[in-house]
Design a protein around this motif. Structure first.
Motif, PDB file in Angstrom:
ATOM      1  N   MET A   1      40.771  26.944  27.450  1.00 34.58           N
ATOM      2  CA  MET A   1      40.293  26.916  28.841  1.00 34.58           C
ATOM      3  C   MET A   1      41.377  26.326  29.741  1.00 34.58           C
ATOM      4  N   THR A   2      41.743  27.047  30.791  1.00 36.26           N
ATOM      5  CA  THR A   2      42.725  26.545  31.748  1.00 36.26           C
ATOM      6  C   THR A   2      42.027  25.822  32.896  1.00 36.26           C
ATOM      7  N   ALA A   3      42.794  25.087  33.684  1.00 33.78           N
ATOM      8  CA  ALA A   3      42.211  24.244  34.729  1.00 33.78           C
ATOM      9  C   ALA A   3      41.448  25.049  35.775  1.00 33.78           C
ATOM     10  N   ASP A   4      41.929  26.256  36.101  1.00 32.39           N
ATOM     11  CA  ASP A   4      41.252  27.074  37.106  1.00 32.39           C
ATOM     12  C   ASP A   4      40.498  28.253  36.502  1.00 32.39           C
ATOM     13  N   ALA A   5      40.342  28.243  35.162  1.00 32.45           N
ATOM     14  CA  ALA A   5      39.603  29.285  34.434  1.00 32.45           C
ATOM     15  C   ALA A   5      40.227  30.666  34.581  1.00 32.45           C
ATOM     16  N   LEU A   6      41.546  30.718  34.813  1.00 36.56           N
ATOM     17  CA  LEU A   6      42.262  31.984  34.921  1.00 36.56           C
ATOM     18  C   LEU A   6      43.408  32.018  33.916  1.00 36.56           C
ATOM     19  N   PRO A   7      43.782  33.215  33.456  1.00 38.25           N
ATOM     20  CA  PRO A   7      44.908  33.305  32.526  1.00 38.25           C
ATOM     21  C   PRO A   7      46.234  33.019  33.218  1.00 38.25           C
TER      22      PRO A   7
ATOM     23  N   GLY B   1      41.888  32.671  46.952  1.00 36.85           N
ATOM     24  CA  GLY B   1      42.224  31.294  47.279  1.00 36.85           C
ATOM     25  C   GLY B   1      43.033  30.616  46.196  1.00 36.85           C
ATOM     26  N   VAL B   2      42.848  31.046  44.936  1.00 31.06           N
ATOM     27  CA  VAL B   2      43.578  30.462  43.814  1.00 31.06           C
ATOM     28  C   VAL B   2      44.947  31.112  43.656  1.00 31.06           C
ATOM     29  N   LEU B   3      44.987  32.449  43.733  1.00 30.16           N
ATOM     30  CA  LEU B   3      46.219  33.198  43.440  1.00 30.16           C
ATOM     31  C   LEU B   3      46.912  33.754  44.669  1.00 30.16           C
ATOM     32  N   GLY B   4      46.293  33.652  45.849  1.00 29.41           N
ATOM     33  CA  GLY B   4      46.826  34.310  47.031  1.00 29.41           C
ATOM     34  C   GLY B   4      46.181  35.685  47.186  1.00 29.41           C
TER      35      GLY B   4
ATOM     36  N   TRP C   1      35.413  34.034  34.803  1.00 30.15           N
ATOM     37  CA  TRP C   1      34.345  33.144  35.241  1.00 30.15           C
ATOM     38  C   TRP C   1      34.429  32.868  36.740  1.00 30.15           C
ATOM     39  N   VAL C   2      35.629  32.894  37.300  1.00 30.50           N
ATOM     40  CA  VAL C   2      35.831  32.566  38.709  1.00 30.50           C
ATOM     41  C   VAL C   2      35.110  33.582  39.588  1.00 30.50           C
ATOM     42  N   MET C   3      34.442  33.104  40.620  1.00 30.32           N
ATOM     43  CA  MET C   3      33.771  33.989  41.554  1.00 30.32           C
ATOM     44  C   MET C   3      34.800  34.905  42.229  1.00 30.32           C
ATOM     45  N   PRO C   4      34.468  36.186  42.447  1.00 24.85           N
ATOM     46  CA  PRO C   4      35.443  37.104  43.050  1.00 24.85           C
ATOM     47  C   PRO C   4      36.037  36.599  44.362  1.00 24.85           C
ATOM     48  N   ASP C   5      35.211  36.018  45.240  1.00 23.88           N
ATOM     49  CA  ASP C   5      35.734  35.566  46.530  1.00 23.88           C
ATOM     50  C   ASP C   5      36.685  34.385  46.395  1.00 23.88           C
ATOM     51  N   ASP C   6      36.644  33.681  45.255  1.00 25.06           N
ATOM     52  CA  ASP C   6      37.504  32.517  45.071  1.00 25.06           C
ATOM     53  C   ASP C   6      38.896  32.879  44.575  1.00 25.06           C
TER      54      ASP C   6
ATOM     55  N   GLY D   1      45.308  37.871  44.005  1.00 21.45           N
ATOM     56  CA  GLY D   1      43.863  37.758  43.843  1.00 21.45           C
ATOM     57  C   GLY D   1      43.194  39.118  43.813  1.00 21.45           C
ATOM     58  N   SER D   2      43.529  39.979  44.782  1.00 12.77           N
ATOM     59  CA  SER D   2      42.964  41.335  44.808  1.00 12.77           C
ATOM     60  C   SER D   2      43.437  42.154  43.623  1.00 12.77           C
ATOM     61  N   ARG D   3      44.706  41.965  43.263  1.00 13.58           N
ATOM     62  CA  ARG D   3      45.268  42.718  42.143  1.00 13.58           C
ATOM     63  C   ARG D   3      44.555  42.387  40.833  1.00 13.58           C
ATOM     64  N   LEU D   4      44.322  41.089  40.596  1.00 15.53           N
ATOM     65  CA  LEU D   4      43.670  40.688  39.348  1.00 15.53           C
ATOM     66  C   LEU D   4      42.206  41.119  39.326  1.00 15.53           C
ATOM     67  N   LEU D   5      41.525  41.082  40.471  1.00 15.58           N
ATOM     68  CA  LEU D   5      40.139  41.544  40.521  1.00 15.58           C
ATOM     69  C   LEU D   5      40.031  43.007  40.104  1.00 15.58           C
ATOM     70  N   ASP D   6      40.909  43.844  40.653  1.00 17.16           N
ATOM     71  CA  ASP D   6      40.893  45.262  40.284  1.00 17.16           C
ATOM     72  C   ASP D   6      41.267  45.438  38.817  1.00 17.16           C
ATOM     73  N   PHE D   7      42.280  44.723  38.387  1.00 25.53           N
ATOM     74  CA  PHE D   7      42.807  44.858  37.025  1.00 25.53           C
ATOM     75  C   PHE D   7      41.740  44.500  35.989  1.00 25.53           C
ATOM     76  N   LEU D   8      41.075  43.370  36.184  1.00 31.67           N
ATOM     77  CA  LEU D   8      40.079  42.925  35.205  1.00 31.67           C
ATOM     78  C   LEU D   8      38.717  43.567  35.427  1.00 31.67           C
ATOM     79  N   GLY D   9      38.419  43.960  36.671  1.00 32.00           N
ATOM     80  CA  GLY D   9      37.175  44.667  36.920  1.00 32.00           C
ATOM     81  C   GLY D   9      37.126  46.007  36.210  1.00 32.00           C
ATOM     82  N   ASN D  10      38.276  46.648  36.077  1.00 28.03           N
ATOM     83  CA  ASN D  10      38.360  47.946  35.401  1.00 28.03           C
ATOM     84  C   ASN D  10      38.646  47.820  33.910  1.00 28.03           C
ATOM     85  N   ALA D  11      38.832  46.596  33.427  1.00 28.97           N
ATOM     86  CA  ALA D  11      39.257  46.401  32.036  1.00 28.97           C
ATOM     87  C   ALA D  11      38.255  46.916  31.003  1.00 28.97           C
ATOM     88  N   PRO D  12      36.927  46.690  31.155  1.00 32.57           N
ATOM     89  CA  PRO D  12      36.013  47.228  30.135  1.00 32.57           C
ATOM     90  C   PRO D  12      36.115  48.737  29.973  1.00 32.57           C
ATOM     91  N   ALA D  13      36.287  49.461  31.069  1.00 32.53           N
ATOM     92  CA  ALA D  13      36.410  50.912  30.980  1.00 32.53           C
ATOM     93  C   ALA D  13      37.611  51.299  30.128  1.00 32.53           C
TER      94      ALA D  13
END
Length: 431
Positions: free
Chosen positions: A348-354, A88-91, A80-85, A95-107
């Motif tokens: 649901m976690t406080a920052d909407a991230l696992p 700021g939450v994870l560093g 749910w968290v916006m990609p640009d955010d 932050g970049s690592r999780l975006l790539d990891f979950l962005g490719n997850a459906p594939a």
């Protein structure tokens, strides 16, 4: 029924039968013990077994009984968290690592379904995030721009194009994410279980773990009928955590979520709704989600519980609202109702991230998927397996290790989602 319920067994009827599982009895040993047979636990078991590691899964009910079998079936990218955010939450690194990891997850989900031949109504044609009003349109426009800056195949659709793809509705626009799609969620969970069993994993149902301890050399898991000893432990129970590692639940606000399904629609009527078979959800906090299944049913869901202290009243309020909302979006369904319903719960976690936790030596857990469990649960299970296999160090995981931090006002917030959603649904979509 235990707690949350499936009514009329729709998901069981529309999914292949659950695999036959042997009872868990006596004193047993394994290299890796997993608690919970949802997407995370089953994916971890599958990848461990395929690598030749002895792995045993203990499940309190049956594979997919919890959130993995109760959701609407949207295989989405990201959280749910916006990609640009995220940085700021994870560093910046995580932050970049999780975006790539979950962005490719459906594939990875759809590739796994194809490789294993899982019969789960997989449709890889994208999802539509539907904008309600100007605020919703601004939200999906920002999300589109942020994902596109990272090369993601997403596009903003006009109100007219959104209406054409839906076959109805009056949304301000939508965000089409080509990475995403839909599945029959219980069928997918049962398919993962069958694949893990075929690869050599042991899975036991009706085997609730009542106590866990570590004696300095190994983990000891106790059930009503036996004991399991293991070198490694993966707790994978998330929002359905019960007797062991209850601290996992303290960092999650529980959000109840229900789904209702129409009978199979006549062919011409079914063809008029979501002709491209995308999955959908909208932008309000108390959202709606829907998709068509293979039999031609429209599955419609939202926040709310269908059982509790005022079960009959809550069911009536959510049922009446769901009919109003469905008929507003798809007026061609006037006169069509729902043949079945079911509900479950989301953590649901406080920052909407696992979260990634290490609850002890040689123990790892990822939890808190915030309603995005299908794709993240699948790839996080694989990540946990890779860590146990020694392929990824803990520092190479997609999330940083964090301690459990209890959610503020957890009880009040959980009660608000349960009660407030019922009050909202009592008054909404009446015009």
């Amino acid at each position: 029924m235990r707690g949350d319920s499936y009514s009329h067994g729709l998901w069981e009827r529309s999914a292949p039968a659950a695999p036959a599982l042997p009872p868990f009895e006596g004193d047993q040993r394994t290299r890796v013990a997993i608690i919970g047979a949802g997407y995370t636990g089953l994916s971890a078991a599958l990848h461990l077994a395929e690598a030749g590691r002895a792995v045993t899964v203990l499940e309190a009910a049956e594979p997919g009984f919890g959130a993995s079998g109760r959701n609407v079936g949207l295989v989405n990218a990201g959280m749910w968290v916006m990609p640009d955010d995220l940085p700021g939450v994870l560093g910046a690194d995580y932050g970049s690592r999780l975006l790539d990891f979950l962005g490719n997850a459906p594939a990875e989900v759809f590739a796994l379904v194809e490789r294993l031949g899982i019969p789960c109504e997989a449709v890889h044609r994208g999802t539509l995030h539907l904008a309600v009003g100007d605020k919703g349109l601004r939200e999906i426009t920002d999300r589109m721009q942020q994902w596109r800056a990272r090369g993601a195949p997403v596009e903003l659709l006009s109100a007219g194009e959104t209406r054409r793809r839906l076959g109805g509705g009056d949304y301000a626009g939508s965000l089409l994410d080509h990475r995403a799609g839909t599945i029959q969620p219980l069928a997918y969970a049962r398919g993962l279980a069958r694949a893990a069993l075929a690869a050599g994993a042991r899975i036991h149902g009706d085997a609730a773990v009542t106590d866990v301890s570590h004696d300095g050399t190994e983990w000891i898991l106790r059930t009503a009928r036996g004991t399991l000893r293991a070198e490694w432990l993966i707790p994978a129970t998330d929002a359905y955590t019960a007797q062991v590692f209850p601290q996992i639940l303290t960092e999650q606000v529980i959000l109840p979520y229900f789904n209702m399904a129409t009978p199979p629609l006549p062919a011409d009527l079914a063809a008029s709704i979501l002709p491209g078979r995308e999955g959908c959800w909208d932008t309000p906090e108390v959202l709606s989600s829907f998709r068509m299944d293979q039999a031609g049913r429209l599955v419609w869901g939202s926040v709310g519980r269908l059982g509790g202290a005022f079960a009959a009243a809550e069911r009536a309020a959510h049922h009446a609202w769901a009919l109003r909302a469905m008929h507003r979006v798809f007026p061609q369904l006037k006169g069509v109702g729902f043949e079945s319903f079911w509900w479950g719960r989301i953590g649901m976690t406080a920052d909407a991230l696992p979260r990634l936790h290490q609850p002890g030596p040689n123990a790892v857990a990822i939890c808190g998927y915030n309603g995005r469990g299908i794709a993240p649960g699948t790839v996080c299970g694989r990540a946990l397996a890779r860590h146990v296999l020694g392929e990824w160090s803990i520092g190479e995981m997609p999330l940083p290790v964090t301690p459990v931090e209890p959610a503020a006002l957890r009880g009040l917030k959980s009660a608000w989602y349960a009660v407030g959603s019922g009050l909202l649904h009592t008054v909404s979509d009446r015009l």
